[in-house]
Write a protein that holds these residues in place. Structure first.
Motif, PDB file in Angstrom:
ATOM      1  N   GLN A 261     -17.213 -19.562   4.058  1.00 25.40           N
ATOM      2  CA  GLN A 261     -16.544 -18.703   3.063  1.00 25.40           C
ATOM      3  C   GLN A 261     -15.514 -17.838   3.779  1.00 25.40           C
ATOM      4  OE1 GLN A 261     -20.376 -17.442   1.538  1.00 25.40           O
ATOM      5  NE2 GLN A 261     -20.585 -19.667   1.720  1.00 25.40           N
ATOM      6  N   ARG A 262     -14.275 -18.289   3.659  1.00 23.83           N
ATOM      7  CA  ARG A 262     -13.169 -17.570   4.309  1.00 23.83           C
ATOM      8  C   ARG A 262     -12.039 -17.364   3.321  1.00 23.83           C
ATOM      9  NH1 ARG A 262     -13.874 -21.743   8.464  1.00 23.83           N
ATOM     10  NH2 ARG A 262     -15.460 -21.007   9.918  1.00 23.83           N
ATOM     11  N   PRO A 263     -12.281 -16.559   2.284  1.00 25.86           N
ATOM     12  CA  PRO A 263     -11.218 -16.340   1.300  1.00 25.86           C
ATOM     13  C   PRO A 263     -10.025 -15.670   1.964  1.00 25.86           C
ATOM     14  CG  PRO A 263     -12.988 -14.743   0.999  1.00 25.86           C
ATOM     15  CD  PRO A 263     -13.471 -15.727   2.026  1.00 25.86           C
ATOM     16  N   ASN A 264      -8.831 -16.064   1.535  1.00 28.60           N
ATOM     17  CA  ASN A 264      -7.655 -15.503   2.197  1.00 28.60           C
ATOM     18  C   ASN A 264      -6.717 -14.772   1.236  1.00 28.60           C
ATOM     19  OD1 ASN A 264      -6.934 -17.808   0.909  1.00 28.60           O
ATOM     20  ND2 ASN A 264      -6.478 -18.985   2.748  1.00 28.60           N
ATOM     21  N   MET A 265      -7.179 -14.518   0.017  1.00 32.18           N
ATOM     22  CA  MET A 265      -6.382 -13.763  -0.943  1.00 32.18           C
ATOM     23  C   MET A 265      -7.269 -12.641  -1.503  1.00 32.18           C
ATOM     24  SD  MET A 265      -3.458 -15.298  -1.263  1.00 32.18           S
ATOM     25  CE  MET A 265      -2.901 -16.767  -0.417  1.00 32.18           C
TER      26      MET A 265
ATOM     27  N   HIS B 150     -21.608 -10.969 -16.149  1.00 27.91           N
ATOM     28  CA  HIS B 150     -20.520 -10.111 -15.664  1.00 27.91           C
ATOM     29  C   HIS B 150     -19.235 -10.931 -15.490  1.00 27.91           C
ATOM     30  CE1 HIS B 150     -18.266  -7.143 -13.648  1.00 27.91           C
ATOM     31  NE2 HIS B 150     -18.636  -7.414 -12.408  1.00 27.91           N
ATOM     32  N   CYS B 151     -18.358 -10.810 -16.503  1.00 24.91           N
ATOM     33  CA  CYS B 151     -17.076 -11.539 -16.488  1.00 24.91           C
ATOM     34  C   CYS B 151     -15.891 -10.624 -16.225  1.00 24.91           C
ATOM     35  CB  CYS B 151     -16.819 -12.211 -17.840  1.00 24.91           C
ATOM     36  SG  CYS B 151     -17.969 -13.493 -18.304  1.00 24.91           S
ATOM     37  N   ALA B 152     -16.040  -9.325 -16.479  1.00 23.54           N
ATOM     38  CA  ALA B 152     -14.870  -8.440 -16.410  1.00 23.54           C
ATOM     39  C   ALA B 152     -14.294  -8.446 -15.005  1.00 23.54           C
ATOM     40  CB  ALA B 152     -15.254  -7.015 -16.814  1.00 23.54           C
ATOM     41  N   ALA B 153     -13.009  -8.654 -14.923  1.00 22.25           N
ATOM     42  CA  ALA B 153     -12.333  -8.678 -13.623  1.00 22.25           C
ATOM     43  C   ALA B 153     -10.844  -8.747 -13.859  1.00 22.25           C
ATOM     44  CB  ALA B 153     -12.776  -9.916 -12.824  1.00 22.25           C
ATOM     45  N   ILE B 154     -10.109  -8.427 -12.814  1.00 23.07           N
ATOM     46  CA  ILE B 154      -8.692  -8.803 -12.800  1.00 23.07           C
ATOM     47  C   ILE B 154      -8.676 -10.198 -12.194  1.00 23.07           C
ATOM     48  CG2 ILE B 154      -6.427  -8.311 -11.833  1.00 23.07           C
ATOM     49  CD1 ILE B 154      -7.045  -5.390 -12.091  1.00 23.07           C
ATOM     50  N   VAL B 155      -8.192 -11.149 -12.978  1.00 24.28           N
ATOM     51  CA  VAL B 155      -8.398 -12.561 -12.649  1.00 24.28           C
ATOM     52  C   VAL B 155      -7.109 -13.174 -12.110  1.00 24.28           C
ATOM     53  CG1 VAL B 155      -9.166 -14.783 -13.549  1.00 24.28           C
ATOM     54  CG2 VAL B 155     -10.056 -12.673 -14.550  1.00 24.28           C
TER      55      VAL B 155
ATOM     56  N   SER C 270      -4.891  -3.149  -4.795  1.00 25.34           N
ATOM     57  CA  SER C 270      -5.769  -1.971  -4.970  1.00 25.34           C
ATOM     58  C   SER C 270      -6.491  -2.047  -6.298  1.00 25.34           C
ATOM     59  CB  SER C 270      -4.982  -0.670  -4.944  1.00 25.34           C
ATOM     60  OG  SER C 270      -4.115  -0.667  -3.885  1.00 25.34           O
ATOM     61  N   SER C 271      -5.754  -2.410  -7.365  1.00 21.55           N
ATOM     62  CA  SER C 271      -6.463  -2.451  -8.653  1.00 21.55           C
ATOM     63  C   SER C 271      -7.470  -3.593  -8.675  1.00 21.55           C
ATOM     64  CB  SER C 271      -5.507  -2.500  -9.843  1.00 21.55           C
ATOM     65  OG  SER C 271      -4.399  -3.246  -9.553  1.00 21.55           O
ATOM     66  N   VAL C 272      -7.208  -4.672  -7.950  1.00 22.71           N
ATOM     67  CA  VAL C 272      -8.192  -5.766  -7.914  1.00 22.71           C
ATOM     68  C   VAL C 272      -9.494  -5.286  -7.278  1.00 22.71           C
ATOM     69  CG1 VAL C 272      -8.714  -7.934  -6.723  1.00 22.71           C
ATOM     70  CG2 VAL C 272      -6.634  -7.704  -8.053  1.00 22.71           C
ATOM     71  N   PHE C 273      -9.390  -4.551  -6.187  1.00 22.92           N
ATOM     72  CA  PHE C 273     -10.631  -4.079  -5.555  1.00 22.92           C
ATOM     73  C   PHE C 273     -11.302  -2.989  -6.398  1.00 22.92           C
ATOM     74  CE2 PHE C 273      -8.886  -6.423  -2.017  1.00 22.92           C
ATOM     75  CZ  PHE C 273     -10.025  -7.077  -1.566  1.00 22.92           C
ATOM     76  N   ARG C 274     -10.484  -2.165  -7.058  1.00 26.41           N
ATOM     77  CA  ARG C 274     -11.060  -1.097  -7.901  1.00 26.41           C
ATOM     78  C   ARG C 274     -11.838  -1.717  -9.069  1.00 26.41           C
ATOM     79  NH1 ARG C 274      -9.311   1.859 -12.108  1.00 26.41           N
ATOM     80  NH2 ARG C 274      -7.337   0.760 -12.123  1.00 26.41           N
ATOM     81  N   VAL C 275     -11.239  -2.695  -9.722  1.00 26.53           N
ATOM     82  CA  VAL C 275     -11.912  -3.284 -10.899  1.00 26.53           C
ATOM     83  C   VAL C 275     -12.982  -4.287 -10.446  1.00 26.53           C
ATOM     84  CG1 VAL C 275     -11.592  -4.720 -12.960  1.00 26.53           C
ATOM     85  CG2 VAL C 275      -9.922  -2.931 -12.406  1.00 26.53           C
TER      86      VAL C 275
ATOM     87  N   PHE D  55      -2.100 -12.205  -9.568  1.00 27.43           N
ATOM     88  CA  PHE D  55      -2.289 -10.806  -9.952  1.00 27.43           C
ATOM     89  C   PHE D  55      -2.842 -10.025  -8.760  1.00 27.43           C
ATOM     90  CE2 PHE D  55      -2.614 -12.725 -14.246  1.00 27.43           C
ATOM     91  CZ  PHE D  55      -1.575 -12.028 -14.839  1.00 27.43           C
ATOM     92  N   SER D  56      -3.740 -10.674  -8.026  1.00 29.25           N
ATOM     93  CA  SER D  56      -4.399  -9.954  -6.937  1.00 29.25           C
ATOM     94  C   SER D  56      -3.432  -9.655  -5.799  1.00 29.25           C
ATOM     95  CB  SER D  56      -5.624 -10.725  -6.433  1.00 29.25           C
ATOM     96  OG  SER D  56      -5.285 -11.734  -5.523  1.00 29.25           O
ATOM     97  N   ILE D  57      -2.417 -10.504  -5.659  1.00 29.44           N
ATOM     98  CA  ILE D  57      -1.420 -10.229  -4.618  1.00 29.44           C
ATOM     99  C   ILE D  57      -0.495  -9.108  -5.094  1.00 29.44           C
ATOM    100  CG2 ILE D  57       0.542 -11.200  -3.359  1.00 29.44           C
ATOM    101  CD1 ILE D  57      -0.881 -13.935  -3.712  1.00 29.44           C
ATOM    102  N   ALA D  58      -0.189  -9.139  -6.393  1.00 27.61           N
ATOM    103  CA  ALA D  58       0.727  -8.130  -6.932  1.00 27.61           C
ATOM    104  C   ALA D  58       0.094  -6.744  -6.903  1.00 27.61           C
ATOM    105  CB  ALA D  58       1.115  -8.506  -8.362  1.00 27.61           C
ATOM    106  N   SER D  59      -1.225  -6.669  -7.048  1.00 24.14           N
ATOM    107  CA  SER D  59      -1.853  -5.360  -7.158  1.00 24.14           C
ATOM    108  C   SER D  59      -3.232  -5.348  -6.495  1.00 24.14           C
ATOM    109  CB  SER D  59      -1.975  -5.000  -8.646  1.00 24.14           C
ATOM    110  OG  SER D  59      -2.464  -3.704  -8.771  1.00 24.14           O
TER     111      SER D  59
END
Ligand SMILES: NC(=O)c1ccc[n+]([C@@H]2O[C@H](COP(=O)([O-])OP(=O)(O)OC[C@H]3O[C@@H](n4cnc5c(N)ncnc54)[C@H](O)[C@@H]3O)[C@@H](O)[C@H]2O)c1
Length: 331
Positions: free
Chosen positions: A152-156, A89-94, A104-109, A98-102
Motif C-alpha cells: 500500500q503505497r498511495p501517491n495522491m 461511512h461514505c462521506a468524503a471528498i472523492v 487540506s480539505s481532503v484531509f480535514r473531511v 479534487f484531492s490534488i486541488a485541495s
C-alpha cells in the motif's frame, strides 16, 4: 490486518443504519437497497441532491439529516437522536483530482471527519462501521491482480487520506473494540455518477448521440465495478457475523483496458462516436494515473460470500436499460 474475528453476530433483526454521505452517489443506492429489505436509514449529509430528496419523499424509512462530519457535536447529536445499530461511512471528498486541488480539505473531511465518526460511535456505543475505502490505497499496482496484501503505497492525497482512515479504524478497534471494515472498491459506475470519468463519460455521450474522444488511456486496465455489486459487497460486510479480516476488495475481479471498454460501448450502442487513443490514462496532461489492474475477490468470496454479478457486458447492458427508462419517464 486480520487481527482475529470481529463481532460474532450482527444482523438478527431489522437494522437502523446511519449512512454518512447518504445523499451521495453510492450512499443513495445503499439507502435504496437497505430500505427495500426493511431496514431504516438515516442519511447524514452536508448536501442533498434532488435524487436524495425524491428518495426521501418516496421512502419513509430513508430519513435525511443535514450535518457535517467535520463537526463532532453535530455527529454526536445525530447518533444520540437516531440511535443507529451500525454505520456505513461514505462521506468524503472523492477523487484524485479534487484531492490534488485541495489537499487540506481532503484531509480535514476524509481523515478528521472519519475520526469524528469513530468518536461519535465510541461515545454512543455503536460498534460496526463499514468504511468506503478505495483501490487508490495501493498506489501503482505491482501486479495485474491485487489481493488485499498488495503493498500500500498511495501517491495522491485522496488515497493517502483513505489509507490513514483504515489505520485509524484499526487503532479504534484495538483501543475501544470498534469494528471498522474497509471496502476497497474500484471505479464504480451507474447512471448519475456525479463526476466525469470513464466509463460513464463514454456511455453517456454515446447514449446522447454526442462524440467522446479521449487522446490517452487506451492501454490502462481498470476494474470497472457496477454499483449493484458494490452495494452487495458493502451490505455483506455490514451483515457479516464474524468477518476474519478488516479489509476487503470489492470489484468485478477483472480489469478491462479502456480500449476494450470503448469497443464494447461501440458494440452495444451502434453508431456511437467514441474512441480512445493508446497510452496511459492521464489525470492532467502532465499527471499520469497510477497503474491499476484487477481486484482479487477471493477474500470477499470466502469471508462474506460475495460474488460479483456484473461483468462489463452485463453491467453496460443494465446501464443502457436504466438510462433509457429514465429518459422515458423523465426522471
Ligand atoms: N465512486 C467511486 O468510484 C468510488 C470508488 C472508490 C471509493 N469510493 C468511496 O465511496 C464513497 C462515496 O463515494 P461517491 O462516489 O458516492 O461520492 P459522492 O461525492 O457522490 O458522495 C459523497 C457524499 O459525501 C458528502 N459529504 C462530503 N463532505 C461531507 C461532510 N463534510 N459532511 C457530511 N457529508 C459530506 C457529499 O455531500 C456527498 O453526498 C466515498 O468515500 C468514496 O471515497 C467511491
Amino acid at each position: 490486518m486480520g487481527r482475529g474475528p470481529l463481532a460474532t453476530s450482527f444482523k438478527e433483526t431489522c437494522l437502523k443504519v446511519l449512512i454518512t454521505g447518504g445523499g451521495g452517489f453510492i450512499g443513495r443506492e445503499l439507502g435504496r437497497r437497505l430500505t427495500a429489505r426493511g431496514d431504516e436509514v438515516i442519511a447524514f449529509d452536508s448536501a442533498f441532491p434532488p435524487e436524495a430528496l425524491r428518495l426521501a419523499e418516496e421512502t419513509s424509512q430513508y430519513r435525511l439529516v443535514h450535518g457535517d462530519i467535520t463537526d463532532l457535536a453535530n455527529l454526536v447529536a445525530a447518533f444520540q437522536e437516531g440511535k443507529p445499530d451500525g454505520v456505513i461511512h461514505c462521506a468524503a471528498i472523492v477523487g484524485v483530482l479534487f484531492s490534488i486541488a485541495s489537499p487540506s480539505s481532503v484531509f480535514r473531511v476524509n481523515l478528521q471527519g472519519s475520526i469524528n465518526v469513530f468518536e461519535a460511535m465510541r461515545l454512543t456505543d455503536v460498534r460496526r462501521v463499514v468504511h468506503m475505502s478505495t483501490e487508490e490505497v495501493y498506489g501503482d499496482f505491482e501486479r495485474p491482480v491485487a489481493t488485499e496484501e498488495h503493498p500500500q503505497r498511495p501517491n495522491m492525497p485522496y488515497g493517502i487520506s483513505k489509507l490513514a482512515v483504515e489505520h485509524t479504524g484499526r487503532t479504534y478497534r484495538n483501543l475501544y473494540g470498534l469494528e471498522c471494515i474497509n471496502m476497497r472498491t474500484s471505479w464504480v459506475y451507474a447512471v448519475g455518477l456525479p463526476r466525469p470519468r470513464p466509463p460513464t463519460t463514454f456511455l453517456d455521450a454515446a447514449l446522447q448521440g454526442k462524440a467522446c474522444h479521449l487522446a490517452h488511456g487506451g492501454d490502462a486496465a481498470i476494474d470497472f465495478t457496477h454499483m449493484n455489486d458494490v452495494v452487495s459487497g458493502v451490505l455483506a460486510a455490514l451483515d457479516a457475523k464474524a468477518p476474519t479480516h478488516d479489509v476487503y476488495n470489492i470489484g468485478s475481479g477483472t480489469a478491462t483496458t479502456l480500449a476494450d471498454m470503448v469497443a464494447l460501448v461501440r458494440e452495444l450502442i451502434p453508431g456511437a462516436d467514441v474512441s480512445v487513443a493508446p497510452g496511459p490514462y492521464m489525470f492532467t496532461p502532465t499527471l499520469k494515473a497510477p497503474t491499476k489492474g484487477a481486484l482479487d475477490m477471493s477474500r470477499a468470496r470466502e469471508d462474506l460470500g460475495f460474488v460479483p454479478r456484473f461483468d462489463l457486458r452485463r453491467g453496460f447492458e443494465a446501464y443502457i436499460e436504466t438510462w433509457r427508462s429514465q429518459q422515458k419517464s423523465g426522471s
